[in-house]
Design a protein around this motif. Structure first.
Motif, short mmCIF file in Angstrom:
data_model
loop_
_atom_site.label_atom_id
_atom_site.label_comp_id
_atom_site.label_asym_id
_atom_site.label_seq_id
_atom_site.Cartn_x
_atom_site.Cartn_y
_atom_site.Cartn_z
N ASP A 1 0.85 -1.17 0.00
CA ASP A 1 0.00 0.00 0.00
C ASP A 1 0.90 1.23 0.00
O ASP A 1 2.03 1.18 0.47
N VAL A 2 0.41 2.34 -0.50
CA VAL A 2 1.23 3.56 -0.57
C VAL A 2 1.63 4.04 0.82
O VAL A 2 2.72 4.58 1.02
N ARG A 3 0.78 3.80 1.83
CA ARG A 3 1.08 4.26 3.19
C ARG A 3 2.09 3.38 3.90
O ARG A 3 2.80 3.83 4.78
N SER A 4 2.16 2.09 3.53
CA SER A 4 3.06 1.17 4.23
C SER A 4 4.31 0.83 3.39
O SER A 4 4.98 -0.15 3.69
N MET A 5 4.61 1.61 2.37
CA MET A 5 5.74 1.33 1.49
C MET A 5 7.05 1.73 2.18
O MET A 5 7.28 2.90 2.45
N PRO A 6 7.93 0.76 2.48
CA PRO A 6 9.18 1.11 3.16
C PRO A 6 10.22 1.64 2.18
O PRO A 6 10.17 1.38 0.99
N GLU A 7 11.17 2.41 2.72
CA GLU A 7 12.31 2.84 1.91
C GLU A 7 13.34 1.73 1.88
O GLU A 7 13.50 0.99 2.85
N VAL A 8 14.06 1.60 0.78
CA VAL A 8 15.08 0.58 0.63
C VAL A 8 16.43 1.21 0.95
O VAL A 8 16.84 2.17 0.30
N LEU A 9 17.11 0.70 1.95
CA LEU A 9 18.41 1.23 2.41
C LEU A 9 18.37 2.73 2.63
O LEU A 9 19.24 3.47 2.17
N GLN A 10 17.33 3.20 3.28
CA GLN A 10 17.13 4.62 3.60
C GLN A 10 17.21 5.51 2.37
O GLN A 10 17.78 6.60 2.39
N GLY A 11 16.65 5.03 1.25
CA GLY A 11 16.58 5.82 0.03
C GLY A 11 17.67 5.54 -0.99
O GLY A 11 17.63 6.08 -2.08
N LEU A 12 18.66 4.70 -0.67
CA LEU A 12 19.72 4.39 -1.63
C LEU A 12 19.28 3.37 -2.66
O LEU A 12 19.83 3.32 -3.77
N GLY A 13 18.32 2.53 -2.34
CA GLY A 13 17.81 1.53 -3.26
C GLY A 13 16.38 1.84 -3.64
O GLY A 13 15.79 2.81 -3.17
N ILE A 14 15.82 1.01 -4.52
CA ILE A 14 14.44 1.20 -4.94
C ILE A 14 13.70 -0.13 -4.92
O ILE A 14 14.30 -1.20 -4.93
N SER A 15 12.39 -0.03 -4.88
CA SER A 15 11.50 -1.16 -5.11
C SER A 15 10.77 -0.87 -6.41
O SER A 15 10.45 0.29 -6.70
N ILE A 16 10.51 -1.89 -7.19
CA ILE A 16 9.75 -1.72 -8.43
C ILE A 16 8.40 -2.37 -8.23
O ILE A 16 8.31 -3.52 -7.80
N LEU A 17 7.34 -1.60 -8.53
CA LEU A 17 5.97 -2.06 -8.31
C LEU A 17 5.20 -2.05 -9.62
O LEU A 17 5.41 -1.16 -10.46
N SER A 18 4.29 -2.99 -9.75
CA SER A 18 3.35 -3.00 -10.85
C SER A 18 2.06 -2.37 -10.32
O SER A 18 1.39 -2.95 -9.47
N THR A 19 1.75 -1.17 -10.79
CA THR A 19 0.60 -0.42 -10.27
C THR A 19 -0.45 -0.25 -11.36
O THR A 19 -0.26 -0.67 -12.50
N SER A 20 -1.54 0.39 -11.00
CA SER A 20 -2.59 0.68 -11.98
C SER A 20 -2.14 1.75 -12.98
O SER A 20 -2.75 1.91 -14.03
N LYS A 21 -1.07 2.47 -12.66
CA LYS A 21 -0.53 3.50 -13.55
C LYS A 21 0.73 3.03 -14.26
O LYS A 21 1.50 3.83 -14.76
N GLY A 22 0.97 1.72 -14.28
CA GLY A 22 2.13 1.15 -14.95
C GLY A 22 3.17 0.68 -13.96
O GLY A 22 2.94 0.68 -12.75
N VAL A 23 4.32 0.27 -14.46
CA VAL A 23 5.41 -0.19 -13.61
C VAL A 23 6.19 1.03 -13.15
O VAL A 23 6.71 1.79 -13.96
N LEU A 24 6.25 1.22 -11.82
CA LEU A 24 6.87 2.40 -11.24
C LEU A 24 7.83 2.00 -10.13
O LEU A 24 7.69 0.93 -9.54
N SER A 25 8.79 2.88 -9.84
CA SER A 25 9.63 2.69 -8.66
C SER A 25 8.84 3.14 -7.43
O SER A 25 7.79 3.78 -7.56
N ASN A 26 9.34 2.81 -6.24
CA ASN A 26 8.61 3.19 -5.03
C ASN A 26 8.52 4.71 -4.88
O ASN A 26 7.53 5.22 -4.39
N ARG A 27 9.54 5.44 -5.33
CA ARG A 27 9.49 6.91 -5.26
C ARG A 27 8.40 7.46 -6.17
O ARG A 27 7.64 8.36 -5.79
N GLU A 28 8.32 6.92 -7.40
CA GLU A 28 7.30 7.38 -8.34
C GLU A 28 5.90 7.00 -7.85
O GLU A 28 4.96 7.78 -8.00
#
Length: 131
Positions: free
Chosen positions: A89-116
């Motif tokens: 969920d957007v509210r429970s999305m953790p940061e990866v290595l305190q912002g140094l890494g990313i998570s890639i998600l398949s969302t309703s708006k396409g494939v996005l990184s956790n920041r996007e």
């Protein structure tokens, strides 16, 4: 028949980084192209292109290395698997290595990184984590 083509893509990238290849060829699909686009937007790869080939097109990913040859991608982890889907969920999305890494998600708006995804205010299926 391949059961998890996204895991195959991530493994090919991981193996190419181990032997310091400048690029890696992967059987192309729309989801793999979207994942490569997210990696490019976040600065983990230089670029990617679709190479026309028969019977299946090839996704060529140009890998990125630092000025002294160090890998930009240190670790790739496949999170959501065919037998066990993982959603964030957007509210429970953790940061990866305190912002140094990313998570890639398949969302309703396409494939996005956790920041996007946080900026867009959407959650989705957690595909992989990269740092």
């Amino acid at each position: 028949m391949m059961t998890d083509p996204i895991a195959d893509m991530l493994t090919r990238i991981r193996n190419a980084l181990q032997i310091e290849r400048p690029f890696v060829d992967i059987p192309a699909s729309k989801i793999k192209e979207s994942i490569a686009g997210a990696l490019q937007r976040e600065g983990f790869i230089w670029d990617f292109e679709i190479v026309e080939n028969s019977p299946q097109n090839i996704l060529r990913v140009n890998l990125k290395y630092g000025p002294n040859g160090e890998r930009v991608i240190q670790k790739i982890i496949r999170e959501s698997k065919p037998g066990r889907r993982t959603y964030q969920d957007v509210r429970s999305m953790p940061e990866v290595l305190q912002g140094l890494g990313i998570s890639i998600l398949s969302t309703s708006k396409g494939v996005l990184s956790n920041r996007e995804a946080k900026k867009e205010g959407v959650g989705g299926e957690l595909l992989c984590t990269i740092w």
